[in-house]
Write a protein that holds these residues in place. Structure first.
Motif, PDB file in Angstrom:
ATOM      1  N   ALA A 142       0.836  -1.202   0.000  1.00 15.16           N
ATOM      2  CA  ALA A 142       0.000   0.000   0.000  1.00 15.16           C
ATOM      3  C   ALA A 142       0.874   1.257   0.000  1.00 15.16           C
ATOM      4  O   ALA A 142       0.595   2.216  -0.728  1.00 15.16           O
ATOM      5  CB  ALA A 142      -0.935   0.000   1.205  1.00 15.16           C
ATOM      6  N   LEU A 143       1.930   1.269   0.797  1.00 12.73           N
ATOM      7  CA  LEU A 143       2.842   2.419   0.818  1.00 12.73           C
ATOM      8  C   LEU A 143       3.581   2.571  -0.505  1.00 12.73           C
ATOM      9  O   LEU A 143       3.800   3.690  -0.972  1.00 12.73           O
ATOM     10  CB  LEU A 143       3.832   2.297   1.981  1.00 12.73           C
ATOM     11  CG  LEU A 143       3.242   2.557   3.359  1.00 12.73           C
ATOM     12  CD1 LEU A 143       4.257   2.219   4.444  1.00 12.73           C
ATOM     13  CD2 LEU A 143       2.788   3.992   3.489  1.00 12.73           C
ATOM     14  N   GLU A 144       3.948   1.451  -1.121  1.00 13.85           N
ATOM     15  CA  GLU A 144       4.602   1.516  -2.427  1.00 13.85           C
ATOM     16  C   GLU A 144       3.654   2.105  -3.474  1.00 13.85           C
ATOM     17  O   GLU A 144       4.063   2.909  -4.307  1.00 13.85           O
ATOM     18  CB  GLU A 144       5.092   0.131  -2.847  1.00 13.85           C
ATOM     19  CG  GLU A 144       6.278  -0.337  -2.035  1.00 13.85           C
ATOM     20  CD  GLU A 144       6.645  -1.794  -2.287  1.00 13.85           C
ATOM     21  OE1 GLU A 144       5.871  -2.523  -2.947  1.00 13.85           O
ATOM     22  OE2 GLU A 144       7.723  -2.200  -1.818  1.00 13.85           O
ATOM     23  N   ASP A 145       2.384   1.704  -3.437  1.00  7.57           N
ATOM     24  CA  ASP A 145       1.390   2.271  -4.348  1.00  7.57           C
ATOM     25  C   ASP A 145       1.217   3.766  -4.107  1.00  7.57           C
ATOM     26  O   ASP A 145       1.131   4.556  -5.048  1.00  7.57           O
ATOM     27  CB  ASP A 145       0.031   1.577  -4.183  1.00  7.57           C
ATOM     28  CG  ASP A 145      -0.012   0.204  -4.812  1.00  7.57           C
ATOM     29  OD1 ASP A 145       0.952  -0.174  -5.511  1.00  7.57           O
ATOM     30  OD2 ASP A 145      -1.024  -0.492  -4.600  1.00  7.57           O
ATOM     31  N   TYR A 146       1.158   4.138  -2.845  1.00  6.35           N
ATOM     32  CA  TYR A 146       0.994   5.558  -2.495  1.00  6.35           C
ATOM     33  C   TYR A 146       2.185   6.365  -3.011  1.00  6.35           C
ATOM     34  O   TYR A 146       2.018   7.427  -3.614  1.00  6.35           O
ATOM     35  CB  TYR A 146       0.861   5.711  -0.977  1.00  6.35           C
ATOM     36  CG  TYR A 146       0.780   7.143  -0.536  1.00  6.35           C
ATOM     37  CD1 TYR A 146      -0.405   7.851  -0.644  1.00  6.35           C
ATOM     38  CD2 TYR A 146       1.896   7.798  -0.020  1.00  6.35           C
ATOM     39  CE1 TYR A 146      -0.489   9.183  -0.260  1.00  6.35           C
ATOM     40  CE2 TYR A 146       1.829   9.121   0.370  1.00  6.35           C
ATOM     41  CZ  TYR A 146       0.637   9.810   0.249  1.00  6.35           C
ATOM     42  OH  TYR A 146       0.570  11.123   0.629  1.00  6.35           O
ATOM     43  N   GLU A 147       3.379   5.838  -2.796  1.00  5.75           N
ATOM     44  CA  GLU A 147       4.573   6.541  -3.262  1.00  5.75           C
ATOM     45  C   GLU A 147       4.564   6.674  -4.781  1.00  5.75           C
ATOM     46  O   GLU A 147       4.872   7.743  -5.319  1.00  5.75           O
ATOM     47  CB  GLU A 147       5.837   5.805  -2.821  1.00  5.75           C
ATOM     48  CG  GLU A 147       7.106   6.502  -3.263  1.00  5.75           C
ATOM     49  CD  GLU A 147       8.370   5.798  -2.835  1.00  5.75           C
ATOM     50  OE1 GLU A 147       9.436   6.375  -3.049  1.00  5.75           O
ATOM     51  OE2 GLU A 147       8.304   4.673  -2.307  1.00  5.75           O
ATOM     52  N   ALA A 148       4.184   5.631  -5.479  1.00  6.44           N
ATOM     53  CA  ALA A 148       4.127   5.683  -6.940  1.00  6.44           C
ATOM     54  C   ALA A 148       3.103   6.717  -7.414  1.00  6.44           C
ATOM     55  O   ALA A 148       3.317   7.389  -8.424  1.00  6.44           O
ATOM     56  CB  ALA A 148       3.793   4.302  -7.502  1.00  6.44           C
ATOM     57  N   ALA A 149       2.012   6.849  -6.693  1.00  8.75           N
ATOM     58  CA  ALA A 149       0.986   7.818  -7.066  1.00  8.75           C
ATOM     59  C   ALA A 149       1.429   9.245  -6.768  1.00  8.75           C
ATOM     60  O   ALA A 149       1.096  10.175  -7.516  1.00  8.75           O
ATOM     61  CB  ALA A 149      -0.319   7.503  -6.329  1.00  8.75           C
ATOM     62  N   ARG A 150       2.148   9.480  -5.691  1.00  3.65           N
ATOM     63  CA  ARG A 150       2.513  10.832  -5.263  1.00  3.65           C
ATOM     64  C   ARG A 150       3.830  11.332  -5.849  1.00  3.65           C
ATOM     65  O   ARG A 150       4.066  12.532  -5.923  1.00  3.65           O
ATOM     66  CB  ARG A 150       2.613  10.891  -3.724  1.00  3.65           C
ATOM     67  CG  ARG A 150       1.294  10.683  -3.012  1.00  3.65           C
ATOM     68  CD  ARG A 150       0.216  11.679  -3.408  1.00  3.65           C
ATOM     69  NE  ARG A 150       0.670  13.036  -3.253  1.00  3.65           N
ATOM     70  CZ  ARG A 150       0.219  14.068  -3.963  1.00  3.65           C
ATOM     71  NH1 ARG A 150      -0.696  13.910  -4.862  1.00  3.65           N
ATOM     72  NH2 ARG A 150       0.705  15.271  -3.761  1.00  3.65           N
ATOM     73  N   ARG A 151       4.695  10.430  -6.259  1.00  4.84           N
ATOM     74  CA  ARG A 151       6.025  10.835  -6.727  1.00  4.84           C
ATOM     75  C   ARG A 151       5.981  11.846  -7.881  1.00  4.84           C
ATOM     76  O   ARG A 151       6.714  12.843  -7.854  1.00  4.84           O
ATOM     77  CB  ARG A 151       6.857   9.626  -7.108  1.00  4.84           C
ATOM     78  CG  ARG A 151       8.299   9.977  -7.443  1.00  4.84           C
ATOM     79  CD  ARG A 151       9.092   8.743  -7.819  1.00  4.84           C
ATOM     80  NE  ARG A 151       9.178   7.812  -6.719  1.00  4.84           N
ATOM     81  CZ  ARG A 151      10.219   7.721  -5.904  1.00  4.84           C
ATOM     82  NH1 ARG A 151      11.242   8.522  -6.063  1.00  4.84           N
ATOM     83  NH2 ARG A 151      10.228   6.833  -4.940  1.00  4.84           N
ATOM     84  N   PRO A 152       5.165  11.666  -8.920  1.00  7.83           N
ATOM     85  CA  PRO A 152       5.159  12.660 -10.003  1.00  7.83           C
ATOM     86  C   PRO A 152       4.777  14.068  -9.534  1.00  7.83           C
ATOM     87  O   PRO A 152       5.405  15.053  -9.945  1.00  7.83           O
ATOM     88  CB  PRO A 152       4.127  12.106 -10.991  1.00  7.83           C
ATOM     89  CG  PRO A 152       4.080  10.640 -10.710  1.00  7.83           C
ATOM     90  CD  PRO A 152       4.313  10.512  -9.230  1.00  7.83           C
ATOM     91  N   ALA A 153       3.762  14.181  -8.690  1.00  3.69           N
ATOM     92  CA  ALA A 153       3.360  15.503  -8.191  1.00  3.69           C
ATOM     93  C   ALA A 153       4.462  16.114  -7.335  1.00  3.69           C
ATOM     94  O   ALA A 153       4.752  17.311  -7.431  1.00  3.69           O
ATOM     95  CB  ALA A 153       2.062  15.401  -7.396  1.00  3.69           C
TER      96      ALA A 153
END
Length: 86
Positions: free
Chosen positions: A11-22
């Motif tokens: 879940a944290l890996e998914d969150y990081e992948a979602a937030r990294r571009p922004a």
């Protein structure tokens, strides 16, 4: 996010992948012309101070900078209401 809540690492890996571009976009903006650039411009134009920001800087330019930064940060875009429609 597609991970089940029972897998916190995924879940944290998914969150990081979602937030990294922004986050990367915000960092890039800050390195170029972040919101402090507005302060620098206003100070340069009105070193003795001012009563109204509109006297120092075009409100449309200010709004564009703020909206670009908000968009990069992922903030919801809200249309300002005029006094007559409020």
């Amino acid at each position: 996010m597609q991970t089940q809540p029972s897998d916190p690492v995924a879940a944290l890996e998914d969150y990081e992948a979602a937030r990294r571009p922004a986050t990367a976009r915000i960092v890039a903006l800050n390195r170029q012309e972040g919101l402090d650039a507005i302060l620098d411009m206003v100070e340069e134009r009105a070193p003795e101070g001012f009563a109204r920001i509109e006297d120092v800087m075009d409100p449309a330019v200010l709004a564009r900078w703020v909206q670009e930064y908000k968009a990069a940060a992922g903030h919801r875009q809200v249309q300002a209401q005029s006094a007559s429609s409020a």
